[in-house]
Design a protein around this motif. Structure first.
Motif, PDB file in Angstrom:
ATOM      1  N   THR A   1      12.878  -7.184  14.528  1.00  0.00           N
ATOM      2  CA  THR A   1      13.437  -6.645  13.038  1.00  0.00           C
ATOM      3  C   THR A   1      12.379  -5.690  12.627  1.00  0.00           C
ATOM      4  OG1 THR A   1      11.709  -8.247  11.853  1.00  0.00           O
ATOM      5  CG2 THR A   1      13.606  -9.081  12.717  1.00  0.00           C
ATOM      6  N   HIS A   2      12.816  -5.040  11.419  1.00  0.00           N
ATOM      7  CA  HIS A   2      12.233  -4.145  10.578  1.00  0.00           C
ATOM      8  C   HIS A   2      11.067  -4.515   9.773  1.00  0.00           C
ATOM      9  CE1 HIS A   2      15.359  -4.868   8.206  1.00  0.00           C
ATOM     10  NE2 HIS A   2      14.998  -4.485   7.156  1.00  0.00           N
ATOM     11  N   TYR A   3      10.512  -5.850   9.896  1.00  0.00           N
ATOM     12  CA  TYR A   3       9.606  -6.259   9.188  1.00  0.00           C
ATOM     13  C   TYR A   3       8.390  -5.390   8.894  1.00  0.00           C
ATOM     14  CZ  TYR A   3       6.321  -9.929   7.321  1.00  0.00           C
ATOM     15  OH  TYR A   3       5.521 -10.537   6.724  1.00  0.00           O
ATOM     16  N   ASP A   4       7.817  -4.947   9.856  1.00  0.00           N
ATOM     17  CA  ASP A   4       6.474  -4.350   9.802  1.00  0.00           C
ATOM     18  C   ASP A   4       6.701  -3.026   9.069  1.00  0.00           C
ATOM     19  OD1 ASP A   4       4.860  -5.799  11.066  1.00  0.00           O
ATOM     20  OD2 ASP A   4       5.316  -5.244  13.002  1.00  0.00           O
ATOM     21  N   THR A   5       8.067  -2.303   9.162  1.00  0.00           N
ATOM     22  CA  THR A   5       8.244  -1.170   8.569  1.00  0.00           C
ATOM     23  C   THR A   5       8.459  -1.226   7.081  1.00  0.00           C
ATOM     24  OG1 THR A   5       9.608  -0.179  10.527  1.00  0.00           O
ATOM     25  CG2 THR A   5       9.994   0.984   8.418  1.00  0.00           C
ATOM     26  N   LEU A   6       8.994  -2.414   6.613  1.00  0.00           N
ATOM     27  CA  LEU A   6       9.048  -2.844   5.228  1.00  0.00           C
ATOM     28  C   LEU A   6       7.780  -2.956   4.650  1.00  0.00           C
ATOM     29  CD1 LEU A   6      12.239  -5.532   5.326  1.00  0.00           C
ATOM     30  CD2 LEU A   6      12.344  -3.237   4.564  1.00  0.00           C
ATOM     31  N   LEU A   7       6.760  -3.697   5.413  1.00  0.00           N
ATOM     32  CA  LEU A   7       5.417  -3.839   4.803  1.00  0.00           C
ATOM     33  C   LEU A   7       4.744  -2.546   4.696  1.00  0.00           C
ATOM     34  CD1 LEU A   7       4.260  -6.898   6.921  1.00  0.00           C
ATOM     35  CD2 LEU A   7       5.235  -6.823   4.547  1.00  0.00           C
ATOM     36  N   LEU A   8       4.800  -1.666   5.473  1.00  0.00           N
ATOM     37  CA  LEU A   8       4.224  -0.330   5.391  1.00  0.00           C
ATOM     38  C   LEU A   8       4.767   0.637   4.361  1.00  0.00           C
ATOM     39  CD1 LEU A   8       4.109   0.465   9.564  1.00  0.00           C
ATOM     40  CD2 LEU A   8       2.125   0.164   7.759  1.00  0.00           C
TER      41      LEU A   8
ATOM     42  N   GLY B   1       5.669  -0.759   1.609  1.00  0.00           N
ATOM     43  CA  GLY B   1       5.323  -1.385   0.267  1.00  0.00           C
ATOM     44  C   GLY B   1       5.961  -2.479  -0.098  1.00  0.00           C
ATOM     45  N   VAL B   2       6.969  -2.820   0.708  1.00  0.00           N
ATOM     46  CA  VAL B   2       7.654  -4.027   0.142  1.00  0.00           C
ATOM     47  C   VAL B   2       6.716  -5.308   0.349  1.00  0.00           C
ATOM     48  CG1 VAL B   2       9.867  -5.592   0.675  1.00  0.00           C
ATOM     49  CG2 VAL B   2       9.922  -2.939   1.123  1.00  0.00           C
ATOM     50  N   ASP B   3       6.955  -6.143  -0.866  1.00  0.00           N
ATOM     51  CA  ASP B   3       6.123  -7.314  -0.935  1.00  0.00           C
ATOM     52  C   ASP B   3       6.342  -8.218   0.314  1.00  0.00           C
ATOM     53  OD1 ASP B   3       4.790  -9.770  -2.378  1.00  0.00           O
ATOM     54  OD2 ASP B   3       6.704 -10.476  -1.858  1.00  0.00           O
ATOM     55  N   ARG B   4       5.585  -8.674   0.919  1.00  0.00           N
ATOM     56  CA  ARG B   4       5.653  -9.694   2.260  1.00  0.00           C
ATOM     57  C   ARG B   4       6.829 -10.724   1.928  1.00  0.00           C
ATOM     58  NH1 ARG B   4       2.085  -9.919   6.121  1.00  0.00           N
ATOM     59  NH2 ARG B   4       0.459  -8.897   5.059  1.00  0.00           N
ATOM     60  N   GLU B   5       6.731 -11.640   0.909  1.00  0.00           N
ATOM     61  CA  GLU B   5       7.856 -12.558   0.797  1.00  0.00           C
ATOM     62  C   GLU B   5       9.394 -11.872   0.687  1.00  0.00           C
ATOM     63  OE1 GLU B   5       7.576 -15.650   1.089  1.00  0.00           O
ATOM     64  OE2 GLU B   5       5.360 -15.475   1.597  1.00  0.00           O
ATOM     65  N   VAL B   6       9.268 -10.542   0.046  1.00  0.00           N
ATOM     66  CA  VAL B   6      10.448  -9.956  -0.059  1.00  0.00           C
ATOM     67  C   VAL B   6      11.271  -9.512   1.329  1.00  0.00           C
ATOM     68  CG1 VAL B   6      11.764  -7.858  -0.861  1.00  0.00           C
ATOM     69  CG2 VAL B   6      10.190  -9.398  -2.345  1.00  0.00           C
ATOM     70  N   ALA B   7      10.114  -8.964   2.228  1.00  0.00           N
ATOM     71  CA  ALA B   7      10.421  -8.397   3.471  1.00  0.00           C
ATOM     72  C   ALA B   7      10.896  -9.663   4.507  1.00  0.00           C
ATOM     73  CB  ALA B   7       9.119  -7.729   3.948  1.00  0.00           C
ATOM     74  N   ARG B   8      10.372 -10.858   4.110  1.00  0.00           N
ATOM     75  CA  ARG B   8      10.250 -12.049   5.050  1.00  0.00           C
ATOM     76  C   ARG B   8      11.890 -12.390   4.562  1.00  0.00           C
ATOM     77  NH1 ARG B   8       4.845 -15.371   4.429  1.00  0.00           N
ATOM     78  NH2 ARG B   8       3.764 -14.092   6.066  1.00  0.00           N
ATOM     79  N   ARG B   9      12.443 -12.383   3.331  1.00  0.00           N
ATOM     80  CA  ARG B   9      13.865 -12.738   2.989  1.00  0.00           C
ATOM     81  C   ARG B   9      14.706 -11.691   3.546  1.00  0.00           C
ATOM     82  NH1 ARG B   9      11.260 -14.258  -1.786  1.00  0.00           N
ATOM     83  NH2 ARG B   9      11.826 -12.071  -3.053  1.00  0.00           N
TER      84      ARG B   9
END
Length: 52
Positions: free
Chosen positions: A17-24, A26-34
């Motif tokens: 998934t693009h989870y790590d990219t989202l975190l990098l 600046g997307v909030d962890r919970e938002v990225a997970r959703r």
């Protein structure tokens, strides 16, 4: 167990998934997970289908 999963989360990149990219970005962890959850659910469903 939650603590172990949390540490494992930091130990390896998320390549399916693009989870790590989202975190990098600046997307909030919970938002990225959703945001990646639908793709994860689809992968789980595919794996279940292969087992039956």
């Amino acid at each position: 167990m939650r603590r172990s999963a949390h540490h494992a989360d930091h130990a390896s990149p998320h390549t399916m998934t693009h989870y790590d990219t989202l975190l990098l970005e600046g997307v909030d962890r919970e938002v990225a997970r959703r945001m990646v959850q639908p793709k994860i659910n689809a992968m789980i469903d595919a794996w279940k289908e292969r087992q039956t």
